[in-house]
Scaffold this motif. Structure first.
Motif, PDB file in Angstrom:
ATOM      1  N   MET A   1       0.803  -1.338   0.047  1.00  0.00           N
ATOM      2  CA  MET A   1      -0.008   0.029  -0.111  1.00  0.00           C
ATOM      3  C   MET A   1       0.775   1.174  -0.086  1.00  0.00           C
ATOM      4  O   MET A   1       0.587   2.269  -0.678  1.00  0.00           O
ATOM      5  N   LEU A   2       1.963   1.226   0.588  1.00  0.00           N
ATOM      6  CA  LEU A   2       2.868   2.409   0.827  1.00  0.00           C
ATOM      7  C   LEU A   2       3.648   2.512  -0.333  1.00  0.00           C
ATOM      8  O   LEU A   2       4.455   3.646  -0.489  1.00  0.00           O
ATOM      9  N   ASP A   3       3.490   1.734  -1.184  1.00  0.00           N
ATOM     10  CA  ASP A   3       4.172   1.850  -2.777  1.00  0.00           C
ATOM     11  C   ASP A   3       3.575   3.089  -3.528  1.00  0.00           C
ATOM     12  O   ASP A   3       4.062   3.596  -4.301  1.00  0.00           O
ATOM     13  N   ASP A   4       2.116   3.333  -3.241  1.00  0.00           N
ATOM     14  CA  ASP A   4       1.578   4.389  -3.832  1.00  0.00           C
ATOM     15  C   ASP A   4       1.784   5.499  -3.271  1.00  0.00           C
ATOM     16  O   ASP A   4       1.602   5.978  -2.185  1.00  0.00           O
TER      17      ASP A   4
ATOM     18  N   MET B   1      -1.188  11.066   1.579  1.00  0.00           N
ATOM     19  CA  MET B   1      -2.180  11.403   2.499  1.00  0.00           C
ATOM     20  C   MET B   1      -2.004  11.109   4.193  1.00  0.00           C
ATOM     21  O   MET B   1      -2.448  11.921   4.956  1.00  0.00           O
ATOM     22  N   LEU B   2      -0.988  10.058   4.144  1.00  0.00           N
ATOM     23  CA  LEU B   2      -0.457   9.625   5.695  1.00  0.00           C
ATOM     24  C   LEU B   2       0.380  10.768   6.118  1.00  0.00           C
ATOM     25  O   LEU B   2       0.233  10.978   7.400  1.00  0.00           O
ATOM     26  N   ALA B   3       1.004  11.397   5.438  1.00  0.00           N
ATOM     27  CA  ALA B   3       1.983  12.278   5.877  1.00  0.00           C
ATOM     28  C   ALA B   3       1.143  13.512   5.932  1.00  0.00           C
ATOM     29  O   ALA B   3       1.306  14.086   7.153  1.00  0.00           O
ATOM     30  N   GLY B   4       0.044  14.026   5.244  1.00  0.00           N
ATOM     31  CA  GLY B   4      -0.644  14.995   5.685  1.00  0.00           C
ATOM     32  C   GLY B   4      -1.472  14.869   6.920  1.00  0.00           C
ATOM     33  O   GLY B   4      -1.712  15.938   7.785  1.00  0.00           O
ATOM     34  N   LEU B   5      -2.142  13.509   7.090  1.00  0.00           N
ATOM     35  CA  LEU B   5      -2.672  13.556   8.164  1.00  0.00           C
ATOM     36  C   LEU B   5      -2.009  13.405   9.477  1.00  0.00           C
ATOM     37  O   LEU B   5      -2.475  14.117  10.628  1.00  0.00           O
ATOM     38  N   GLY B   6      -0.782  13.074   9.448  1.00  0.00           N
ATOM     39  CA  GLY B   6       0.165  13.052  10.501  1.00  0.00           C
ATOM     40  C   GLY B   6       0.432  14.403  11.045  1.00  0.00           C
ATOM     41  O   GLY B   6       0.481  14.801  12.282  1.00  0.00           O
ATOM     42  N   VAL B   7       0.784  15.373   9.938  1.00  0.00           N
ATOM     43  CA  VAL B   7       1.212  16.698  10.265  1.00  0.00           C
ATOM     44  C   VAL B   7      -0.025  17.377  10.809  1.00  0.00           C
ATOM     45  O   VAL B   7       0.124  18.353  11.661  1.00  0.00           O
ATOM     46  N   ALA B   8      -1.106  17.170  10.267  1.00  0.00           N
ATOM     47  CA  ALA B   8      -2.408  17.942  10.822  1.00  0.00           C
ATOM     48  C   ALA B   8      -2.733  17.410  12.297  1.00  0.00           C
ATOM     49  O   ALA B   8      -3.010  18.241  13.091  1.00  0.00           O
ATOM     50  N   VAL B   9      -2.508  16.223  12.620  1.00  0.00           N
ATOM     51  CA  VAL B   9      -2.727  15.857  13.913  1.00  0.00           C
ATOM     52  C   VAL B   9      -1.759  16.120  15.231  1.00  0.00           C
ATOM     53  O   VAL B   9      -2.155  16.740  16.025  1.00  0.00           O
ATOM     54  N   ALA B  10      -0.483  16.392  14.471  1.00  0.00           N
ATOM     55  CA  ALA B  10       0.557  16.926  15.449  1.00  0.00           C
ATOM     56  C   ALA B  10       0.368  18.510  15.478  1.00  0.00           C
ATOM     57  O   ALA B  10       0.822  18.785  16.619  1.00  0.00           O
TER      58      ALA B  10
ATOM     59  N   TYR C   1      11.313  22.778  -0.037  1.00  0.00           N
ATOM     60  CA  TYR C   1      11.544  22.950   1.263  1.00  0.00           C
ATOM     61  C   TYR C   1      10.959  24.392   1.630  1.00  0.00           C
ATOM     62  O   TYR C   1      10.641  24.576   2.623  1.00  0.00           O
ATOM     63  N   LEU C   2      10.727  25.375   0.707  1.00  0.00           N
ATOM     64  CA  LEU C   2       9.931  26.344   0.927  1.00  0.00           C
ATOM     65  C   LEU C   2       8.512  26.178   0.929  1.00  0.00           C
ATOM     66  O   LEU C   2       7.868  26.700   1.798  1.00  0.00           O
ATOM     67  N   PHE C   3       8.005  25.543   0.022  1.00  0.00           N
ATOM     68  CA  PHE C   3       6.529  25.310  -0.187  1.00  0.00           C
ATOM     69  C   PHE C   3       5.957  23.727   0.024  1.00  0.00           C
ATOM     70  O   PHE C   3       4.747  23.593  -0.202  1.00  0.00           O
ATOM     71  N   GLY C   4       6.970  22.901   0.381  1.00  0.00           N
ATOM     72  CA  GLY C   4       6.603  21.690   0.600  1.00  0.00           C
ATOM     73  C   GLY C   4       6.454  20.736  -0.667  1.00  0.00           C
ATOM     74  O   GLY C   4       6.186  21.388  -1.914  1.00  0.00           O
ATOM     75  N   ASP C   5       6.729  19.488  -0.533  1.00  0.00           N
ATOM     76  CA  ASP C   5       6.529  18.542  -1.730  1.00  0.00           C
ATOM     77  C   ASP C   5       6.144  17.062  -1.209  1.00  0.00           C
ATOM     78  O   ASP C   5       6.792  16.208  -1.152  1.00  0.00           O
ATOM     79  N   ILE C   6       4.777  17.293  -0.891  1.00  0.00           N
ATOM     80  CA  ILE C   6       4.183  16.320  -0.176  1.00  0.00           C
ATOM     81  C   ILE C   6       3.939  15.036  -0.900  1.00  0.00           C
ATOM     82  O   ILE C   6       4.019  13.674  -0.581  1.00  0.00           O
ATOM     83  N   LEU C   7       3.978  15.052  -2.190  1.00  0.00           N
ATOM     84  CA  LEU C   7       3.897  14.003  -3.258  1.00  0.00           C
ATOM     85  C   LEU C   7       5.224  13.398  -3.420  1.00  0.00           C
ATOM     86  O   LEU C   7       5.225  11.958  -3.724  1.00  0.00           O
ATOM     87  N   ALA C   8       6.515  13.907  -2.822  1.00  0.00           N
ATOM     88  CA  ALA C   8       7.651  13.236  -2.762  1.00  0.00           C
ATOM     89  C   ALA C   8       8.180  12.527  -1.756  1.00  0.00           C
ATOM     90  O   ALA C   8       9.107  12.213  -1.463  1.00  0.00           O
ATOM     91  N   VAL C   9       7.035  12.560  -0.667  1.00  0.00           N
ATOM     92  CA  VAL C   9       7.177  11.669   0.707  1.00  0.00           C
ATOM     93  C   VAL C   9       7.670  10.421   0.570  1.00  0.00           C
ATOM     94  O   VAL C   9       7.026   9.612  -0.163  1.00  0.00           O
ATOM     95  N   SER C  10       8.865  10.057   0.942  1.00  0.00           N
ATOM     96  CA  SER C  10       9.151   8.616   0.821  1.00  0.00           C
ATOM     97  C   SER C  10       8.850   7.917   2.037  1.00  0.00           C
ATOM     98  O   SER C  10       8.261   8.255   2.891  1.00  0.00           O
ATOM     99  N   ARG C  11       8.878   6.258   2.171  1.00  0.00           N
ATOM    100  CA  ARG C  11       8.799   5.658   3.104  1.00  0.00           C
ATOM    101  C   ARG C  11       9.520   6.137   4.541  1.00  0.00           C
ATOM    102  O   ARG C  11       8.919   6.207   5.702  1.00  0.00           O
TER     103      ARG C  11
END
Length: 265
Positions: A1-4, A10-19, A114-124
């Motif tokens: 699943m994490l290969d997608d 989505m998991l990264a965004g949820l994590g940052v939102a919760v934190a 790093y200035l505006f983020g690149d959430i789609l490039a988040v690795s495992r």
């Protein structure tokens, strides 16, 4: 699943939102928006130093963000005007970071990421670091929630209860530094404070207790992240700014609804 890559985003965004949600509430209550901004700007210098020393970007951003936060906390009680001090340090740290990046040789660096983020490039690995940071922040917040809240609402009452407001300020400072370090990959240094403040400010008119405000802020942040990712995918727009735009729309909506309800009450 994490290969997608979308699932990881989505998991990264949820994590940052919760934190960011509970700490964002304290930032709003204490009117510390510019403090968070200075800490986030300093993270760029941390990125440059970590790349130059071939160390973890997370560790570099965390170390410099924490150093910035501690510097501000120390100098603010020594005759320096807080707004002036934050303005000088925030923009100086960002400028030094950008200049330091220009000296890096043989390293390809996407500064916009790093200035505006690149959430789609988040690795495992990034995802693991983000969620470890989330766990640390939630543990710290739950552990210090009551003392932090007392010190925020009434420092005199905190002293009378045996709580040191300066110590609680240090705890909040540490939490903000961790948030900056884990969020820089997702929304970038220039947008981190938006993700801290806007969901909390959106939740404020809806909440009746501090705890409900923190929960509502987490929900709003999560919805903003997921909706922003979806919209950025549909319209081919930058993911980080799109997430912040959705947060801004929710902020406007909740405050308009609150005004209407007060007017009709």
């Amino acid at each position: 699943m994490l290969d997608d890559f979308l699932i990881r985003a989505m998991l990264a965004g949820l994590g940052v939102a919760v934190a960011a949600a509970p700490l964002g509430c304290f930032v709003v209550w204490r009117r510390m928006a510019y403090f968070g901004d200075a800490t986030a700007h300093a993270a760029i210098l941390g990125v440059a130093l970590s790349l130059a020393l071939s160390t973890s970007v997370f560790a570099g951003a965390l170390a410099v963000a924490l150093a910035m936060a501690l510097t501000v906390s120390t100098l603010s009680g020594r005759g320096y005007a807080m707004d002036t001090l934050l303005g000088v340090l925030a923009h100086s740290a960002l400028a030094f970071g950008l200049v330091a990046v220009s000296f890096l040789q043989g390293i390809r660096l996407d500064l916009d990421a790093y200035l505006f983020g690149d959430i789609l490039a988040v690795s495992r690995t990034d995802l693991a670091v983000i969620w470890v940071g989330v766990a640390l922040i939630l543990a710290l917040t739950i552990w210090r929630w009551s003392p932090l809240l007392t010190a925020t609402l009434n420092p005199d009452l905190a002293y009378a209860s045996g709580i040191d407001p300066k110590r609680e300020q240090l705890v909040l400072t540490l939490g903000l530094a961790i948030v900056v370090a884990v969020a820089i990959k997702v929304v970038g240094a220039l947008l981190i404070v938006a993700l801290l403040i806007i969901p909390a400010a959106s939740a404020r008119p809806l909440a009746r207790t501090p705890e409900s405000m923190a929960v509502a802020a987490a929900v709003i942040g999560a919805v903003s992240s997921l909706a922003g990712l979806r919209l950025s995918f549909l319209f081919d727009t930058p993911s980080g700014p799109t997430i912040v735009c959705v947060s801004a729309v929710i902020f406007t909506s909740t405050n308009l609804v609150a005004r209407v309800l007060r007017a009709t009450a």
